[in-house]
Structures are given as structure tokens and as C-alpha cells.
Design a protein around this motif. Structure first.
Motif, PDB file in Angstrom:
ATOM      1  N   GLN A   1      51.946 103.156   0.882  1.00 54.98           N
ATOM      2  CA  GLN A   1      51.831 103.949   2.100  1.00 54.98           C
ATOM      3  C   GLN A   1      51.112 103.168   3.178  1.00 54.98           C
ATOM      4  O   GLN A   1      50.220 102.368   2.917  1.00 54.98           O
ATOM      5  N   GLY A   2      51.496 103.428   4.430  1.00 57.31           N
ATOM      6  CA  GLY A   2      50.852 102.771   5.552  1.00 57.31           C
ATOM      7  C   GLY A   2      51.160 101.304   5.683  1.00 57.31           C
ATOM      8  O   GLY A   2      50.337 100.542   6.196  1.00 57.31           O
ATOM      9  N   LYS A   3      52.341 100.874   5.252  1.00 62.85           N
ATOM     10  CA  LYS A   3      52.699  99.450   5.268  1.00 62.85           C
ATOM     11  C   LYS A   3      53.773  99.162   6.321  1.00 62.85           C
ATOM     12  O   LYS A   3      54.660  99.977   6.573  1.00 62.85           O
ATOM     13  N   PHE A   4      53.670  97.974   6.903  1.00 68.17           N
ATOM     14  CA  PHE A   4      54.687  97.486   7.822  1.00 68.17           C
ATOM     15  C   PHE A   4      55.419  96.334   7.152  1.00 68.17           C
ATOM     16  O   PHE A   4      54.829  95.294   6.853  1.00 68.17           O
ATOM     17  N   THR A   5      56.709  96.521   6.894  1.00 62.39           N
ATOM     18  CA  THR A   5      57.531  95.526   6.205  1.00 62.39           C
ATOM     19  C   THR A   5      58.502  94.897   7.191  1.00 62.39           C
ATOM     20  O   THR A   5      59.252  95.600   7.875  1.00 62.39           O
ATOM     21  N   LEU A   6      58.504  93.575   7.251  1.00 58.67           N
ATOM     22  CA  LEU A   6      59.405  92.844   8.135  1.00 58.67           C
ATOM     23  C   LEU A   6      60.518  92.212   7.310  1.00 58.67           C
ATOM     24  O   LEU A   6      60.256  91.454   6.373  1.00 58.67           O
ATOM     25  N   LEU A 109      59.727 112.400  13.222  1.00 59.12           N
ATOM     26  CA  LEU A 109      58.891 112.358  12.024  1.00 59.12           C
ATOM     27  C   LEU A 109      57.669 113.263  12.116  1.00 59.12           C
ATOM     28  O   LEU A 109      56.811 113.236  11.234  1.00 59.12           O
ATOM     29  N   ALA A 110      57.598 114.065  13.191  1.00 61.01           N
ATOM     30  CA  ALA A 110      56.458 114.971  13.328  1.00 61.01           C
ATOM     31  C   ALA A 110      56.451 115.958  12.162  1.00 61.01           C
ATOM     32  O   ALA A 110      57.473 116.584  11.862  1.00 61.01           O
ATOM     33  N   PRO A 111      55.327 116.090  11.461  1.00 61.41           N
ATOM     34  CA  PRO A 111      55.290 116.988  10.299  1.00 61.41           C
ATOM     35  C   PRO A 111      55.510 118.442  10.692  1.00 61.41           C
ATOM     36  O   PRO A 111      54.939 118.921  11.672  1.00 61.41           O
ATOM     37  N   GLY A 112      56.370 119.127   9.933  1.00 65.35           N
ATOM     38  CA  GLY A 112      56.650 120.535  10.176  1.00 65.35           C
ATOM     39  C   GLY A 112      56.133 121.401   9.039  1.00 65.35           C
ATOM     40  O   GLY A 112      55.822 120.913   7.952  1.00 65.35           O
ATOM     41  N   ASP A 113      56.042 122.695   9.293  1.00 66.65           N
ATOM     42  CA  ASP A 113      55.512 123.619   8.284  1.00 66.65           C
ATOM     43  C   ASP A 113      56.404 123.693   7.052  1.00 66.65           C
ATOM     44  O   ASP A 113      55.930 123.877   5.940  1.00 66.65           O
ATOM     45  N   ALA A 114      57.726 123.561   7.280  1.00 65.48           N
ATOM     46  CA  ALA A 114      58.659 123.725   6.163  1.00 65.48           C
ATOM     47  C   ALA A 114      58.993 122.402   5.474  1.00 65.48           C
ATOM     48  O   ALA A 114      59.731 122.389   4.487  1.00 65.48           O
ATOM     49  N   ASP A 115      58.454 121.295   5.984  1.00 64.53           N
ATOM     50  CA  ASP A 115      58.776 119.994   5.404  1.00 64.53           C
ATOM     51  C   ASP A 115      58.102 119.810   4.049  1.00 64.53           C
ATOM     52  O   ASP A 115      56.919 120.105   3.888  1.00 64.53           O
ATOM     53  N   VAL A 138      57.497  91.947  25.491  1.00 62.93           N
ATOM     54  CA  VAL A 138      56.251  92.720  25.476  1.00 62.93           C
ATOM     55  C   VAL A 138      56.532  94.187  25.196  1.00 62.93           C
ATOM     56  O   VAL A 138      55.807  94.843  24.439  1.00 62.93           O
ATOM     57  N   ALA A 139      57.611  94.715  25.786  1.00 64.94           N
ATOM     58  CA  ALA A 139      57.976  96.116  25.555  1.00 64.94           C
ATOM     59  C   ALA A 139      58.364  96.351  24.095  1.00 64.94           C
ATOM     60  O   ALA A 139      58.013  97.380  23.504  1.00 64.94           O
ATOM     61  N   VAL A 140      59.073  95.402  23.502  1.00 61.82           N
ATOM     62  CA  VAL A 140      59.473  95.522  22.096  1.00 61.82           C
ATOM     63  C   VAL A 140      58.243  95.496  21.188  1.00 61.82           C
ATOM     64  O   VAL A 140      58.120  96.305  20.259  1.00 61.82           O
ATOM     65  N   LEU A 141      57.318  94.575  21.445  1.00 63.49           N
ATOM     66  CA  LEU A 141      56.101  94.476  20.631  1.00 63.49           C
ATOM     67  C   LEU A 141      55.227  95.714  20.811  1.00 63.49           C
ATOM     68  O   LEU A 141      54.611  96.192  19.854  1.00 63.49           O
ATOM     69  N   ASP A 142      55.166  96.252  22.035  1.00 59.95           N
ATOM     70  CA  ASP A 142      54.416  97.497  22.269  1.00 59.95           C
ATOM     71  C   ASP A 142      55.032  98.648  21.480  1.00 59.95           C
ATOM     72  O   ASP A 142      54.312  99.465  20.881  1.00 59.95           O
ATOM     73  N   PHE A 143      56.353  98.718  21.469  1.00 57.78           N
ATOM     74  CA  PHE A 143      57.048  99.779  20.732  1.00 57.78           C
ATOM     75  C   PHE A 143      56.720  99.716  19.241  1.00 57.78           C
ATOM     76  O   PHE A 143      56.393 100.729  18.619  1.00 57.78           O
ATOM     77  N   ILE A 144      56.784  98.517  18.660  1.00 52.45           N
ATOM     78  CA  ILE A 144      56.460  98.362  17.244  1.00 52.45           C
ATOM     79  C   ILE A 144      54.992  98.694  16.986  1.00 52.45           C
ATOM     80  O   ILE A 144      54.639  99.331  15.981  1.00 52.45           O
ATOM     81  N   HIS A 145      54.110  98.288  17.906  1.00 50.72           N
ATOM     82  CA  HIS A 145      52.685  98.579  17.747  1.00 50.72           C
ATOM     83  C   HIS A 145      52.442 100.092  17.706  1.00 50.72           C
ATOM     84  O   HIS A 145      51.717 100.593  16.833  1.00 50.72           O
ATOM     85  N   TYR A 146      53.056 100.821  18.615  1.00 53.04           N
ATOM     86  CA  TYR A 146      52.872 102.273  18.643  1.00 53.04           C
ATOM     87  C   TYR A 146      53.498 102.933  17.415  1.00 53.04           C
ATOM     88  O   TYR A 146      52.966 103.926  16.905  1.00 53.04           O
ATOM     89  N   CYS A 147      54.600 102.407  16.935  1.00 56.71           N
ATOM     90  CA  CYS A 147      55.195 102.939  15.697  1.00 56.71           C
ATOM     91  C   CYS A 147      54.250 102.729  14.519  1.00 56.71           C
ATOM     92  O   CYS A 147      54.091 103.624  13.678  1.00 56.71           O
ATOM     93  N   ARG A 148      53.627 101.559  14.453  1.00 51.96           N
ATOM     94  CA  ARG A 148      52.682 101.290  13.361  1.00 51.96           C
ATOM     95  C   ARG A 148      51.485 102.229  13.435  1.00 51.96           C
ATOM     96  O   ARG A 148      51.033 102.761  12.423  1.00 51.96           O
ATOM     97  N   VAL A 149      50.949 102.424  14.650  1.00 56.53           N
ATOM     98  CA  VAL A 149      49.787 103.310  14.800  1.00 56.53           C
ATOM     99  C   VAL A 149      50.151 104.739  14.434  1.00 56.53           C
ATOM    100  O   VAL A 149      49.423 105.423  13.702  1.00 56.53           O
ATOM    101  N   VAL A 151      52.985 105.998  12.742  1.00 53.09           N
ATOM    102  CA  VAL A 151      53.562 106.247  11.419  1.00 53.09           C
ATOM    103  C   VAL A 151      52.673 105.709  10.301  1.00 53.09           C
ATOM    104  O   VAL A 151      52.347 106.423   9.347  1.00 53.09           O
ATOM    105  N   CYS A 152      52.272 104.442  10.400  1.00 48.48           N
ATOM    106  CA  CYS A 152      51.499 103.824   9.318  1.00 48.48           C
ATOM    107  C   CYS A 152      50.068 104.354   9.260  1.00 48.48           C
ATOM    108  O   CYS A 152      49.564 104.703   8.188  1.00 48.48           O
ATOM    109  N   CYS A 153      49.399 104.389  10.407  1.00 44.86           N
ATOM    110  CA  CYS A 153      47.977 104.753  10.420  1.00 44.86           C
ATOM    111  C   CYS A 153      47.761 106.262  10.392  1.00 44.86           C
ATOM    112  O   CYS A 153      46.991 106.774   9.577  1.00 44.86           O
ATOM    113  N   GLN A 154      48.440 106.986  11.275  1.00 48.22           N
ATOM    114  CA  GLN A 154      48.184 108.419  11.393  1.00 48.22           C
ATOM    115  C   GLN A 154      48.897 109.236  10.319  1.00 48.22           C
ATOM    116  O   GLN A 154      48.311 110.142   9.724  1.00 48.22           O
TER     117      GLN A 154
END
Length: 247
Positions: A1-6, A109-115, A138-149, A151-154
Motif C-alpha cells: 500500500q502507498g507505493k508508486f510503481t514505474l 477514487l473518492a471513498p464512498g459509503d457503499a464502497d 512540469v505539468a506532467v510531473l505536477d500531475f503525478i506528484h498530486y496523484c501520489r499525494v 492516492v498513495c499518502c492520503q
């Protein structure tokens, strides 16, 4: 869990790794957001059926959220909206950032009550297409960074991204993105074509790099190298020099 795989490929097609992770996470009961920029839904569905997974059934039960990038691009370019009143995830074709694409991933991927799914997963095939469509590195790297924060972290989920690379390429933007992602990856699966050329018994080699240095100071990364042969329904891995052609 919480891993980024390339998933990285050079001089070969690494899409077999994408099909593996897609079927693996669906069988494991994870919620999957699949951003497919390279092929159509029918292509992925046909391959998944060979691996014993139905993408259509996964979509119907809400386990799989599928973004068909090829169709979305055409709809956006010709002024058609997939759902009236909603911004296209590929809005960056007319703007300068990937915020709409990230919002699509986050809301999917937002968690729902019925999930009752075990964990969220973002799967992207393939990142190089975003650069080809005009997105800035830069936009691509920002997108991946926000996905990691997000999905992976939160959410304690996983992010899996495929990117093409060629060390001899003159595409400096793509190589910049690839090198940056390598520094932030927990695991790198690097598929490479054989330097000696085509062989019917060996289709390439894969380098598995476990980034221990990312988590622990003074630790060296673990590197394992295998050769592989892609078959109709699976992939065979073996140590270098132990293929059927040699033995």
C-alpha cells in the motif's frame, strides 16, 4: 500500500506489464481508475479476458473507472462533451495544466459509503502520450506528484504508470520526465529489448529495481534481472542464459 510503481520500456513494448497490473488489482478487489491513453477499451477488454478478467463486468459493478483517452480527445477536439455540463478530463489540450485530469482521478477514487473495495489504484497507460499531446513536462510531473499525494499518502493506495524511454532519443522532455519519475519511484520495472536483436525464445529482459534508498538512508537499491518470453495467456520469466534456445 502507498507505493508508486514505474513501468519503463526501452526498445520494446512494455504493455504486457500494464495488462498484468490491471488484471491483478481487479482480481484483488481493488478500486481501479484506469487512464488509458494508448488503446481503446475493447483492446484492453480482449486481453483481460485472456487473463480471466472482464473489464465490462468490473465497470458495471463500479470497481473500474475507465477513461478512454482516444475517444475523449476526439470528443474534445470536435466540440462534443462526453457528459454535458462536465469538463473533459483532457481539458489540457486547450489549457496549460492537467488539473481536470487530476480531478477526474480524485473523484473516481473518492471513498464512498457503499464502497467495499480493498484499496484505490491509479493505472496510467501511457504517460508519454500526454507529452505528445502538448502537455508540458512540469505539468506532467505536477500531475503525478498530486496523484501520489492523494492516492498513495492520503488513501494508502497505489499508483502504476507506464512510460516509454530511449536513452539515445533526442526527445529531451520525455527523458526529463522519465529520469524524474525514476527518482521518486518505490519500484521500477524496466523492460528492455535485446541488444542482439529478435529471438523467438527470448522477447526481452526486465530489470526489477526496488528503491530501498528512497525509504532508508545509506541503503542500496536491490536490482534483479530476468529475461522473459510473452505467450498467449501469460509471460515466462527465467534467469539470463537459461532460455529454451540455450538449454
Amino acid at each position: 500500500q502507498g507505493k508508486f510503481t514505474l513501468l519503463r520500456d526501452s526498445r520494446t513494448d512494455g504493455s504486457f506489464l500494464v495488462h498484468h497490473f490491471l488484471s491483478f488489482y481487479l482480481r484483488a478487489g481493488c478500486k481501479v481508475c484506469f487512464v488509458a491513453l494508448l488503446q481503446s477499451f475493447s483492446h484492453y477488454n480482449i486481453v483481460a479476458q485472456k487473463l480471466g478478467v472482464s473489464l465490462a463486468a468490473a465497470k458495471e459493478r463500479g470497481q473500474l473507472v475507465f477513461l478512454e483517452g482516444l475517444k475523449s480527445c476526439l470528443d474534445l477536439l470536435f466540440g462534443e462533451e462526453e457528459q454535458p455540463g462536465q469538463a473533459s478530463p483532457l481539458q489540457f489540450l486547450s489549457t496549460s495544466d492537467l488539473r481536470a485530469l487530476f480531478d477526474f482521478v480524485r473523484l473516481s477514487l473518492a471513498p464512498g459509503d457503499a464502497d467495499s473495495w480493498k484499496g484505490p489504484v491509479v493505472l496510467l497507460d501511457d504517460l508519454s502520450v500526454l507529452l505528445s499531446l502538448g502537455a508540458a513536462p512540469v505539468a506532467v510531473l505536477d500531475f503525478i506528484h498530486y496523484c501520489r499525494v492523494s492516492v498513495c499518502c492520503q488513501l494508502k493506495g497505489n499508483v502504476v504508470v507506464l512510460v516509454h524511454s530511449n536513452e539515445d532519443s533526442e526527445d529531451e522532455e520525455n527523458e526529463l520526465v522519465v529520469n524524474s519519475l525514476c527518482h521518486h519511484s518505490d519500484l521500477i520495472l524496466w523492460a528492455e529489448g535485446l541488444v542482439t536483436g529478435f529471438c523467438k525464445d527470448v522477447h526481452g529482459q526486465i530489470k526489477i529495481i526496488k528503491r530501498l534508498s528512497l525509504r532508508q538512508v545509506a541503503e542500496q537499491d536491490q536490482v534483479q534481472i530476468y529475461q522473459y518470453k510473452i505467450q498467449d495467456r501469460n509471460v515466462t520469466f527465467f534467469a539470463p542464459g537459461l532460455s529454451a534456445a540455450v538449454l
